[in-house]
Design a protein around this motif. Structure first.
Motif, PDB file in Angstrom:
ATOM      1  N   TRP A 174      85.271  29.254  14.031  1.00  0.00           N
ATOM      2  CA  TRP A 174      84.052  29.647  13.296  1.00  0.00           C
ATOM      3  C   TRP A 174      82.866  28.823  13.775  1.00  0.00           C
ATOM      4  O   TRP A 174      81.768  29.340  13.879  1.00  0.00           O
ATOM      5  CB  TRP A 174      84.270  29.456  11.803  1.00  0.00           C
ATOM      6  CG  TRP A 174      85.568  30.012  11.317  1.00  0.00           C
ATOM      7  CD1 TRP A 174      86.615  29.323  10.795  1.00  0.00           C
ATOM      8  CD2 TRP A 174      85.980  31.378  11.330  1.00  0.00           C
ATOM      9  NE1 TRP A 174      87.641  30.165  10.482  1.00  0.00           N
ATOM     10  CE2 TRP A 174      87.278  31.436  10.803  1.00  0.00           C
ATOM     11  CE3 TRP A 174      85.379  32.552  11.741  1.00  0.00           C
ATOM     12  CZ2 TRP A 174      87.979  32.616  10.675  1.00  0.00           C
ATOM     13  CZ3 TRP A 174      86.066  33.730  11.609  1.00  0.00           C
ATOM     14  CH2 TRP A 174      87.348  33.761  11.080  1.00  0.00           C
ATOM     15  N   LEU A 217      82.547  27.786   6.835  1.00  0.00           N
ATOM     16  CA  LEU A 217      82.737  29.055   7.528  1.00  0.00           C
ATOM     17  C   LEU A 217      84.137  29.608   7.300  1.00  0.00           C
ATOM     18  O   LEU A 217      84.346  30.824   7.255  1.00  0.00           O
ATOM     19  CB  LEU A 217      82.458  28.865   9.018  1.00  0.00           C
ATOM     20  CG  LEU A 217      81.026  28.406   9.335  1.00  0.00           C
ATOM     21  CD1 LEU A 217      80.878  28.102  10.807  1.00  0.00           C
ATOM     22  CD2 LEU A 217      80.028  29.458   8.916  1.00  0.00           C
ATOM     23  N   HIS A 251      84.072  31.240   4.035  1.00  0.00           N
ATOM     24  CA  HIS A 251      83.395  32.536   4.150  1.00  0.00           C
ATOM     25  C   HIS A 251      84.342  33.586   4.727  1.00  0.00           C
ATOM     26  O   HIS A 251      84.408  34.714   4.219  1.00  0.00           O
ATOM     27  CB  HIS A 251      82.161  32.383   5.045  1.00  0.00           C
ATOM     28  CG  HIS A 251      81.386  33.655   5.208  1.00  0.00           C
ATOM     29  ND1 HIS A 251      80.309  33.972   4.415  1.00  0.00           N
ATOM     30  CD2 HIS A 251      81.549  34.701   6.051  1.00  0.00           C
ATOM     31  CE1 HIS A 251      79.850  35.152   4.761  1.00  0.00           C
ATOM     32  NE2 HIS A 251      80.570  35.616   5.762  1.00  0.00           N
ATOM     33  N   SER A 302      82.695  40.056   5.916  1.00  0.00           N
ATOM     34  CA  SER A 302      82.121  39.769   7.226  1.00  0.00           C
ATOM     35  C   SER A 302      82.643  38.440   7.767  1.00  0.00           C
ATOM     36  O   SER A 302      83.174  37.613   7.025  1.00  0.00           O
ATOM     37  CB  SER A 302      80.599  39.711   7.113  1.00  0.00           C
ATOM     38  OG  SER A 302      80.236  38.732   6.173  1.00  0.00           O
ATOM     39  N   LEU A 336      81.477  35.108   9.906  1.00  0.00           N
ATOM     40  CA  LEU A 336      80.286  34.372  10.327  1.00  0.00           C
ATOM     41  C   LEU A 336      80.697  33.276  11.297  1.00  0.00           C
ATOM     42  O   LEU A 336      81.532  32.428  10.977  1.00  0.00           O
ATOM     43  CB  LEU A 336      79.582  33.755   9.115  1.00  0.00           C
ATOM     44  CG  LEU A 336      78.375  32.871   9.415  1.00  0.00           C
ATOM     45  CD1 LEU A 336      77.303  33.643  10.164  1.00  0.00           C
ATOM     46  CD2 LEU A 336      77.806  32.275   8.138  1.00  0.00           C
ATOM     47  N   ALA A 339      79.208  38.334  12.598  1.00  0.00           N
ATOM     48  CA  ALA A 339      77.836  37.837  12.683  1.00  0.00           C
ATOM     49  C   ALA A 339      77.875  36.495  13.405  1.00  0.00           C
ATOM     50  O   ALA A 339      78.803  35.707  13.223  1.00  0.00           O
ATOM     51  CB  ALA A 339      77.228  37.662  11.298  1.00  0.00           C
ATOM     52  N   ALA A 364      72.900  31.503   5.257  1.00  0.00           N
ATOM     53  CA  ALA A 364      73.347  32.716   5.938  1.00  0.00           C
ATOM     54  C   ALA A 364      74.625  33.254   5.296  1.00  0.00           C
ATOM     55  O   ALA A 364      74.795  34.475   5.141  1.00  0.00           O
ATOM     56  CB  ALA A 364      73.570  32.425   7.412  1.00  0.00           C
ATOM     57  N   SER A 365      75.519  32.356   4.917  1.00  0.00           N
ATOM     58  CA  SER A 365      76.754  32.796   4.268  1.00  0.00           C
ATOM     59  C   SER A 365      76.442  33.491   2.950  1.00  0.00           C
ATOM     60  O   SER A 365      77.008  34.548   2.636  1.00  0.00           O
ATOM     61  CB  SER A 365      77.657  31.583   4.052  1.00  0.00           C
ATOM     62  OG  SER A 365      78.722  31.908   3.210  1.00  0.00           O
ATOM     63  N   LEU A 400      75.110  36.903   3.629  1.00  0.00           N
ATOM     64  CA  LEU A 400      76.116  37.867   4.082  1.00  0.00           C
ATOM     65  C   LEU A 400      76.974  38.351   2.925  1.00  0.00           C
ATOM     66  O   LEU A 400      77.396  39.512   2.894  1.00  0.00           O
ATOM     67  CB  LEU A 400      76.973  37.246   5.182  1.00  0.00           C
ATOM     68  CG  LEU A 400      76.269  37.127   6.530  1.00  0.00           C
ATOM     69  CD1 LEU A 400      77.155  36.424   7.530  1.00  0.00           C
ATOM     70  CD2 LEU A 400      75.896  38.507   7.051  1.00  0.00           C
TER      71      LEU A 400
END
Lengths: 211, 355
Positions: B128, B148, B151, B157, B159, B190, B247-248, B251
């Protein structure tokens, strides 16, 4: 409007509550008079899991995106007996610099939701600009509607419901504005990925200068 | 004159005479005072120095003070902080203040080398966090990796984060879809390519389903919000952390726009179950009248489900503006006069509320 401490009716322009003497200097003497930087979600009691916090951040982002002038701040924690949730909400909106999606928001468009996890109390306070759109009787019904979830300890669900109902209510008195223009992405051939860049001024050569 | 003041007055009058006499006497009879010579500071040096002789450092006890080694200063570098510098109390401390100010227009950008890109392609699919230059220390690297990983375990998704140096960029011929063993070629992948310390130059790559499902203005707002949030701090490592967290979170939110994966039953070919249906099916003319309300109810339910799913997939993206009323302050509050409500929801006292 009513006094946040004793709920006595307070007329506009009054410097202090005629019943209990509550005023800004009084709450400043207890909690301080300086500006304090606050996050939108302050969980002093550690009752929210990481997943709940993420979910609430998403809900608050949606709310702020739909109402760019407004924000909602959440405080979870034990309060002393001499401090009501609305006292803290009053102080938060008058002395808090909130870390919202857009940091430039004005606090009179703010909503403070305070959950006293020790005293089992909940309070919601609105800034001046929202008082007409969110009258006290609506806020009261709003808290009553989420009371069962609060009793069960489903705090994230209760907060999400508060945000959704508040947004629904505000839409009845707000006017819609046009959407922002969409931004096109650059599709990379052969990879199936699309590239977004915050700045469009990146040049393609290695000798370009950072600007 | 009072007798009490006579003696001090006489002494004051005689003081210049006494000092002149003493100076002349010293210059005549006593040797000159020693003069400090910095070269005589060395141990064992001769020349009448007043500095005591000290043994060599190897022979001296460990706790013995040594003139050769004066007490170390708090910060030894030139131009570094003094002990009374207020920067000690700022976030990041001396390390932050010691970092030279970056010159944003001086150095040209460098491409990430092809060898590094080849190394990125050979990484495992569950990498990740890609840090080919080992720019991050272990604690930050572990923290980002856990984030990550969380996530990937909880989100639809995937990441990935690629960290490069401050003056580097990813060349266009590098195909990011092949990074991490081709894991980024998935629809829901992503990738963020982030130069350490210059998050505003980050590039965001989204897979096809994210790209097609997410409205473009939301994707652009995600990028702006991530970059803006990361630049609220000065430390490059904290910037990276904030960028990844933001960003996480985004998403997670954008997953509402993704189309649900096809169910297993829908992927199965129909011809496998068709004979069983045909064997038990009745002729259309034999349908009971009781089936008609059932069909109607099913139609209504499917219509409600369709509307609900459409509302979840395409939420109301309009912006709502409120009028600003004239404000008369109360209770001395600048932004809030206490308008609100409170509820006691505890089990012991019963529900009590007051507005």
């Amino acid at each position: 409007m009513n006094c946040p401490h004793c709920s006595t009716t307070v007329v506009a322009g009054a410097a202090s509550c005629p019943a209990c003497g509550f005023s800004t200097p009084a709450i400043r003497a207890l909690l301080g008079g300086d500006w304090v930087r606050l996050e939108r979600i302050t969980d002093r009691s550690q009752r929210l899991s990481l997943r709940d916090t993420r979910h609430l951040e998403v809900c608050l982002d949606d709310f702020e995106r739909a109402f760019p002038q407004c924000f909602l701040a959440l405080y979870l924690g034990p309060l002393p007996d001499n401090l009501t949730p609305c006292d803290l909400g009053f102080w938060m909106l008058n002395h808090g610099a909130f870390q919202s999606l857009q940091i430039m928001k004005r606090n009179e468009f703010g909503i403070a939701l305070v959950l006293d996890t020790l005293g089992q109390r909940a309070g919601i306070t609105a800034g001046y600009a929202l008082e007409r759109h969110l009258p006290p009787d609506f806020l009261q019904l709003l808290l009553i509607s989420v009371g069962p979830r609060l009793r069960k300890g489903a705090l994230a669900s209760a907060v999400e419901s508060v945000v959704a109902q508040t947004a629904r209510r505000l839409k009845t008195s707000a006017r819609p504005a046009p959407r922002p223009a969409p931004v096109q992405a650059v599709v990379l051939p052969g990879s199936g990925l699309s590239c977004f860049e915050p700045l469009r001024q990146r040049s393609d050569s290695a000798t370009s200068l950072r600007s | 004159m009072n007798a009490r003041w006579k003696f001090p007055a006489v002494m004051a009058a005689m003081l210049p005479l006494l000092m002149t006499h003493a100076r002349s006497h010293a210059s005549a009879d006593e040797p000159a005072l020693p003069v400090w010579d910095p070269r005589s500071n060395a141990p064992g040096s001769t020349g009448g120095s007043l500095v005591p002789f000290l043994p060599p450092p190897s022979e001296a006890p460990a706790r013995m003070p040594s003139l050769e080694k004066p007490p170390t200063r708090l910060f030894m570098e030139d131009g570094a902080l003094q002990s009374d510098d207020l920067n000690l109390f700022l976030q990041g401390g001396p390390e932050q203040a010691r970092r030279p100010a970056s010159d944003p227009v001086s150095s040209p950008l460098r491409e990430l080398s092809p060898a590094r890109i080849a190394g990125l392609r050979s990484l495992p699919r569950d990498t990740w966090l890609m840090d080919p230059l080992a720019l991050l220390p272990a604690p930050q690297s572990q923290s980002l990796h856990r984030l990550l990983q969380y996530h990937a375990a909880n989100a639809t998704s995937r990441l990935h984060l690629l960290v490069i140096e401050q003056d580097q960029f990813l060349p266009d011929q590098a195909n990011p879809g092949l990074f991490a063993g081709g894991a980024l070629s998935g629809n829901n992948a992503a990738l963020i390519v982030c130069p350490l310390g210059e998050t505003w130059r980050s590039r965001f790559y989204l897979g096809s389903s994210l790209r097609e499902g997410v409205p473009a203005h939301l994707a652009a707002e995600m990028i702006r919000d991530c970059v803006r949030d990361s630049q609220l701090v000065l430390d490059p490592k904290q910037q990276l952390q904030r960028l990844a967290v933001r960003a996480s979170t985004w998403l997670f939110r954008l997953e509402n726009f993704l189309k649900p994966a096809p169910a297993q039953s829908l992927r199965n070919p129909l011809r496998e179950i068709a004979p069983a249906i045909n064997s038990s099916a009745e002729a259309p003319g034999n349908l009971s009248v009781l089936w008609l309300p059932a069909f109607g109810l099913a139609f209504l339910l499917s219509l409600m489900l369709w509307k609900h799913s459409r509302r979840a997939t395409f939420p109301d993206e309009r912006i709502w503006l409120l009028e600003e009323p004239e404000i008369v302050p109360r209770l001395g509050g600048a932004f809030c006069g206490g308008g609100g409500a409170v509820l006691h929801h505890g089990k012991t006292g019963g529900p009590r509320s007051k507005a």
